[in-house]
Scaffold this motif. Structure first.
Motif, PDB file in Angstrom:
ATOM      1  N   GLY A  92       0.815  -1.206   0.000  1.00  0.00           N
ATOM      2  CA  GLY A  92       0.000   0.000   0.000  1.00  0.00           C
ATOM      3  C   GLY A  92       0.850   1.257   0.000  1.00  0.00           C
ATOM      4  O   GLY A  92       0.576   2.210  -0.740  1.00  0.00           O
ATOM      5  N   ALA A  93       1.910   1.261   0.820  1.00  0.00           N
ATOM      6  CA  ALA A  93       2.804   2.422   0.885  1.00  0.00           C
ATOM      7  C   ALA A  93       3.533   2.635  -0.439  1.00  0.00           C
ATOM      8  O   ALA A  93       3.665   3.776  -0.913  1.00  0.00           O
ATOM      9  N   VAL A  94       4.005   1.550  -1.043  1.00  0.00           N
ATOM     10  CA  VAL A  94       4.671   1.658  -2.346  1.00  0.00           C
ATOM     11  C   VAL A  94       3.691   2.196  -3.393  1.00  0.00           C
ATOM     12  O   VAL A  94       4.052   3.048  -4.211  1.00  0.00           O
ATOM     13  N   GLY A  95       2.447   1.715  -3.354  1.00  0.00           N
ATOM     14  CA  GLY A  95       1.443   2.190  -4.296  1.00  0.00           C
ATOM     15  C   GLY A  95       1.168   3.676  -4.141  1.00  0.00           C
ATOM     16  O   GLY A  95       1.122   4.412  -5.133  1.00  0.00           O
ATOM     17  N   VAL A  96       0.994   4.137  -2.914  1.00  0.00           N
ATOM     18  CA  VAL A  96       0.735   5.561  -2.671  1.00  0.00           C
ATOM     19  C   VAL A  96       1.924   6.392  -3.129  1.00  0.00           C
ATOM     20  O   VAL A  96       1.764   7.432  -3.790  1.00  0.00           O
ATOM     21  N   ALA A  97       3.146   5.950  -2.787  1.00  0.00           N
ATOM     22  CA  ALA A  97       4.352   6.690  -3.167  1.00  0.00           C
ATOM     23  C   ALA A  97       4.481   6.780  -4.688  1.00  0.00           C
ATOM     24  O   ALA A  97       4.801   7.845  -5.242  1.00  0.00           O
ATOM     25  N   ALA A  98       4.221   5.666  -5.378  1.00  0.00           N
ATOM     26  CA  ALA A  98       4.324   5.668  -6.838  1.00  0.00           C
ATOM     27  C   ALA A  98       3.277   6.572  -7.459  1.00  0.00           C
ATOM     28  O   ALA A  98       3.550   7.291  -8.434  1.00  0.00           O
ATOM     29  N   PHE A  99       2.054   6.578  -6.886  1.00  0.00           N
ATOM     30  CA  PHE A  99       1.003   7.425  -7.439  1.00  0.00           C
ATOM     31  C   PHE A  99       1.313   8.903  -7.218  1.00  0.00           C
ATOM     32  O   PHE A  99       1.090   9.738  -8.103  1.00  0.00           O
ATOM     33  N   VAL A 100       1.840   9.235  -6.039  1.00  0.00           N
ATOM     34  CA  VAL A 100       2.254  10.619  -5.773  1.00  0.00           C
ATOM     35  C   VAL A 100       3.354  11.030  -6.750  1.00  0.00           C
ATOM     36  O   VAL A 100       3.348  12.144  -7.296  1.00  0.00           O
ATOM     37  N   ALA A 101       4.306  10.129  -6.995  1.00  0.00           N
ATOM     38  CA  ALA A 101       5.381  10.411  -7.948  1.00  0.00           C
ATOM     39  C   ALA A 101       4.828  10.602  -9.352  1.00  0.00           C
ATOM     40  O   ALA A 101       5.309  11.446 -10.124  1.00  0.00           O
ATOM     41  N   PHE A 102       3.795   9.827  -9.698  1.00  0.00           N
ATOM     42  CA  PHE A 102       3.148   9.980 -11.001  1.00  0.00           C
ATOM     43  C   PHE A 102       2.562  11.381 -11.151  1.00  0.00           C
ATOM     44  O   PHE A 102       2.780  12.062 -12.166  1.00  0.00           O
ATOM     45  N   VAL A 103       1.816  11.830 -10.146  1.00  0.00           N
ATOM     46  CA  VAL A 103       1.196  13.163 -10.207  1.00  0.00           C
ATOM     47  C   VAL A 103       2.279  14.242 -10.256  1.00  0.00           C
ATOM     48  O   VAL A 103       2.187  15.201 -11.040  1.00  0.00           O
ATOM     49  N   TRP A 104       3.325  14.098  -9.437  1.00  0.00           N
ATOM     50  CA  TRP A 104       4.420  15.082  -9.436  1.00  0.00           C
ATOM     51  C   TRP A 104       5.077  15.149 -10.809  1.00  0.00           C
ATOM     52  O   TRP A 104       5.361  16.230 -11.321  1.00  0.00           O
ATOM     53  N   ARG A 105       5.294  13.999 -11.413  1.00  0.00           N
ATOM     54  CA  ARG A 105       5.943  13.979 -12.727  1.00  0.00           C
ATOM     55  C   ARG A 105       5.089  14.693 -13.778  1.00  0.00           C
ATOM     56  O   ARG A 105       5.622  15.388 -14.660  1.00  0.00           O
ATOM     57  N   GLN A 106       3.756  14.551 -13.680  1.00  0.00           N
ATOM     58  CA  GLN A 106       2.890  15.234 -14.642  1.00  0.00           C
ATOM     59  C   GLN A 106       3.008  16.757 -14.515  1.00  0.00           C
ATOM     60  O   GLN A 106       2.777  17.484 -15.487  1.00  0.00           O
ATOM     61  N   ALA A 107       3.342  17.214 -13.314  1.00  0.00           N
ATOM     62  CA  ALA A 107       3.460  18.658 -13.090  1.00  0.00           C
ATOM     63  C   ALA A 107       4.781  19.225 -13.590  1.00  0.00           C
ATOM     64  O   ALA A 107       4.865  20.423 -13.889  1.00  0.00           O
ATOM     65  N   VAL A 108       5.828  18.399 -13.687  1.00  0.00           N
ATOM     66  CA  VAL A 108       7.170  18.929 -13.992  1.00  0.00           C
ATOM     67  C   VAL A 108       7.708  18.500 -15.350  1.00  0.00           C
ATOM     68  O   VAL A 108       8.602  19.161 -15.894  1.00  0.00           O
ATOM     69  N   VAL A 109       7.221  17.386 -15.909  1.00  0.00           N
ATOM     70  CA  VAL A 109       7.781  16.895 -17.163  1.00  0.00           C
ATOM     71  C   VAL A 109       7.334  17.790 -18.324  1.00  0.00           C
ATOM     72  O   VAL A 109       6.263  18.419 -18.273  1.00  0.00           O
ATOM     73  N   LYS A 110       8.162  17.869 -19.354  1.00  0.00           N
ATOM     74  CA  LYS A 110       7.885  18.768 -20.477  1.00  0.00           C
ATOM     75  C   LYS A 110       6.618  18.373 -21.218  1.00  0.00           C
ATOM     76  O   LYS A 110       5.794  19.219 -21.577  1.00  0.00           O
ATOM     77  N   ARG A 111       6.467  17.083 -21.487  1.00  0.00           N
ATOM     78  CA  ARG A 111       5.276  16.596 -22.199  1.00  0.00           C
ATOM     79  C   ARG A 111       4.574  15.549 -21.342  1.00  0.00           C
ATOM     80  O   ARG A 111       4.830  14.356 -21.468  1.00  0.00           O
ATOM     81  N   PRO A 112       3.681  15.999 -20.456  1.00  0.00           N
ATOM     82  CA  PRO A 112       3.057  15.062 -19.510  1.00  0.00           C
ATOM     83  C   PRO A 112       2.074  14.128 -20.188  1.00  0.00           C
ATOM     84  O   PRO A 112       1.431  14.474 -21.185  1.00  0.00           O
ATOM     85  N   MET A 113       1.956  12.932 -19.624  1.00  0.00           N
ATOM     86  CA  MET A 113       0.960  11.979 -20.087  1.00  0.00           C
ATOM     87  C   MET A 113      -0.439  12.465 -19.711  1.00  0.00           C
ATOM     88  O   MET A 113      -1.404  12.274 -20.448  1.00  0.00           O
ATOM     89  N   LEU A 114      -0.551  13.096 -18.552  1.00  0.00           N
ATOM     90  CA  LEU A 114      -1.805  13.661 -18.061  1.00  0.00           C
ATOM     91  C   LEU A 114      -1.582  15.142 -17.770  1.00  0.00           C
ATOM     92  O   LEU A 114      -1.072  15.497 -16.700  1.00  0.00           O
TER      93      LEU A 114
END
Length: 460
Positions: free
Chosen positions: A237-259
Motif C-alpha cells: 500500500g505504501a509503495v502504491g501511494v508513493a508511486a502514485f504521488v510520484a506519477f502526479v508530481w511527474r505530470q506537473a514537472v515533465v515537459k510533455r506530460p501523459m496527463l
C-alpha cells in the motif's frame, strides 16, 4: 442498433468505421460479460470473493494505467499497427483466460489483457478522427458510440447463455471471431500508416501509474484477509501511494506530460471528473455486487442475472438522444445533479431485497429508476467535461475522463470485501447498496456545487 454509414463516405472510410467499431466492441464486450461469469469462475477455480475482485481489477489496473499513454504509442508506431497489436494481444490473452488452470494464472492473463485493451479504444477513435472530417466525423463517432453500446445489451445475455449452456470459459472465447474479422478488414485498407516524428512515449509515467494503482489495489483487496498490520499489506500500500504521488508530481514537472494537469484548471472539467469518479465508482460497485448476488444468493441462473440489468440499457438506448438535446438547451448542471440522485434512490429501493426474493418487486423498480438516472447523467456529463476544453485538446480530455472512470471502478471493486464484510450475503448486499447510494448522492452534490452551465452566445 443502427450501423448505417454516413452519407457520401468512401469504401475506405466504411472499412475504417467497421474496424473502429469491432476493435472497440471487443473491449466493451469483455467488460460486460465478466461480472456474469464471476460465480462460475470461483466455483471452478476457487478463491471466493477475492478471486472475483482480482478477475475484474487485474484488467482495470493495466487498462487504466496505460490508456493515457496509448495515444502516444499510436502516434509513435502508427494507429493501424497499434490496433493490430491490441487485437492480437486481446485474442491471445482471451484464449489464455479461457484455458486458465488456476486463479493466479487467470489473474495474470487478465493483467495482460488490460494492456491489449488499452491499445484498442483510443486508437480506434483516433482512426475515425483521422479519416473523417466535419459532419461526417460527427456522424461516424455517433455510429461508433451506438454500435459499441450494443455490447452493453449483448454481453450479459450472451455471457449468461454460454455459462448456462456450456461453460464460463466460452465467455472469453467469443472475442476471437470479431478479432479475426477485424484483423482481416485491416488487410483491406489501402492507406499507409501514419507516424508522428516528434511523438514521445512517457513510459516512466505509465510505469508509475501501474505500480501506484497495483500497489493500492492489492492492499485494499487483500486487507480483509491479512489485516492492515501485515507487512504484505502496508508495504504494498505504501509503495502504491508513493508511486502514485510520484506519477502526479511527474505530470506537473515533465515537459510533455501523459496527463496534463492544466486541464483541471477548467472548472467543469475538474468538477465533472470528480463527479465521474463518484458516479462510475458507484456504477461498478452496483454492477459487480448485483450480478454476483443474484446468482450466488438469490439463486438466479447466469442468463437471468445477465438479463436483470437489461432494462437499464434499453432505457438508455430509447431516451439518451432526447436527454442530450434537452441538456444542450438547458445546460448540464441540473441533469448531472438529478441523475445521480435518482440512481441513489434506485439503490435504496433495492434495500427491499430479502430472503424471500422477488426480482419483479424488489429489484426491477430500483433497476428502472437506476436506468433513468443513468440516462439523465451520462450525455450531459460527457458534454460538460469535453465542452470545458478547447477542441484541439479534446482527445486527451476524453482519454483522461475515460481513465478516471476506469480507475473509479478499480477502487470500488477493490473495496468490495471491506464494504460487504467479507461475504456477499443479504447483509453484505444491503451494505453495498448503501455504499452505492452514498457515492451517487455525492456525485449529484458535487455536480450541483461545481458545474456551471455554459453561457449561451448572444443571438443576433
Amino acid at each position: 442498433m443502427s450501423t448505417t454509414t454516413p452519407a457520401a463516405t468512401t469504401p475506405e472510410q466504411r472499412t475504417v468505421l467497421w474496424i473502429a467499431i469491432l476493435a472497440s466492441f471487443v473491449s466493451f464486450l469483455d467488460g460486460t460479460v465478466v461480472n456474469v461469469a464471476l460465480p462460475a469462475i470461483v466455483d471452478d477455480l476457487g478463491g471466493g470473493i477475492t478471486t472475483q475482485q482480482w478477475t475484474v481489477d487485474a484488467y482495470l489496473i493495466t487498462l487504466g494505467a496505460l490508456m493515457l499513454v496509448a495515444g502516444s504509442i499510436s502516434d509513435t508506431y502508427g494507429r493501424l499497427r497499434v490496433i493490430r497489436w491490441g487485437l492480437i494481444g486481446f485474442g491471445v490473452t482471451s484464449v489464455a483466460i479461457a484455458l486458465a488452470p488456476t486463479a493466479p494464472f487467470l489473474i495474470v492473463a487478465r493483467l495482460l489483457q488490460g494492456v491489449a485493451g488499452a491499445l484498442l479504444v483510443p486508437s480506434s477513435l483516433a482512426l475515425i478522427m483521422a479519416n473523417f472530417r466535419g459532419r461526417a466525423q460527427g456522424k461516424a463517432i455517433g455510429i461508433w458510440t451506438a454500435a459499441t453500446s450494443g455490447a452493453m445489451v449483448a454481453g450479459p445475455v450472451i455471457g449468461g447463455l454460454l455459462i448456462d449452456l456450456a461453460n464460463w470459459r466460452w465467455v472469453f472465447l467469443i472475442n476471437v471471431a470479431p478479432i479475426a474479422l477485424t484483423l482481416w478488414l485491416l488487410t483491406r485498407l489501402s492507406q499507409r500508416d501514419l507516424r508522428l516524428p516528434d511523438a514521445h512515449i512517457d513510459m516512466i509515467s505509465a510505469a508509475l501509474g501501474a505500480i501506484g494503482l497495483g500497489g493500492m489495489v492489492y492492499a485494499l483487496i487483500e486487507e480483509p484477509t491479512l489485516g492492515w498490520d501485515h507487512p504484505q499489506i502496508w508495504l504494498t500500500g505504501a509503495v502504491g501511494v508513493a508511486a502514485f504521488v510520484a506519477f502526479v508530481w511527474r505530470q506537473a514537472v515533465v515537459k510533455r506530460p501523459m496527463l496534463p494537469l492544466s486541464l483541471f484548471r477548467a472548472r467543469n472539467f475538474a468538477w465533472g471528473n470528480l463527479a465521474t469518479f463518484m458516479v462510475y465508482g458507484a456504477l461498478s460497485l452496483n454492477g459487480f455486487v448485483l450480478t454476483v448476488y443474484l446468482q450466488e444468493s438469490a439463486g438466479l441462473s447466469a442468463t437471468a442475472a445477465g438479463l436483470a440489468s437489461l432494462p437499464i440499457t434499453v432505457i438508455m438506448i430509447l431516451l439518451s438522444s432526447q436527454v442530450g438535446s434537452l441538456a444542450g438547451r438547458l445546460g448540464p448542471r441540473l441533469f448531472m445533479t438529478a441523475g445521480p440522485l435518482m440512481m441513489a434512490a434506485g439503490s435504496l429501493l433495492m434495500l427491499t431485497v430479502s430472503d424471500d426474493f422477488s426480482y419483479w418487486t424488489q429489484v426491477l423498480p430500483g433497476i428502472v429508476l437506476f436506468g433513468l438516472g443513468l440516462t439523465v447523467t451520462v450525455s450531459p456529463l460527457t458534454s460538460a467535461i469535453l465542452g470545458a476544453i478547447e477542441t484541439e485538446r479534446s482527445g486527451i480530455a476524453s482519454a483522461t475522463n475515460n481513465a478516471i472512470s476506469r480507475v473509479a471502478g478499480l477502487v470500488t471493486i477493490a473495496l468490495v470485501g471491506a464494504i460487504v464484510g467479507g461475504a456477499l450475503d443479504l447483509d453484505g448486499f444491503h451494505r453495498a447498496m448503501w455504499a452505492t447510494a452514498i457515492l451517487m448522492a455525492l456525485g449529484g452534490i458535487v455536480s450541483w456545487l461545481g458545474i456551471r452551465n455554459p453561457v449561451a452566445p448572444d443571438e443576433d
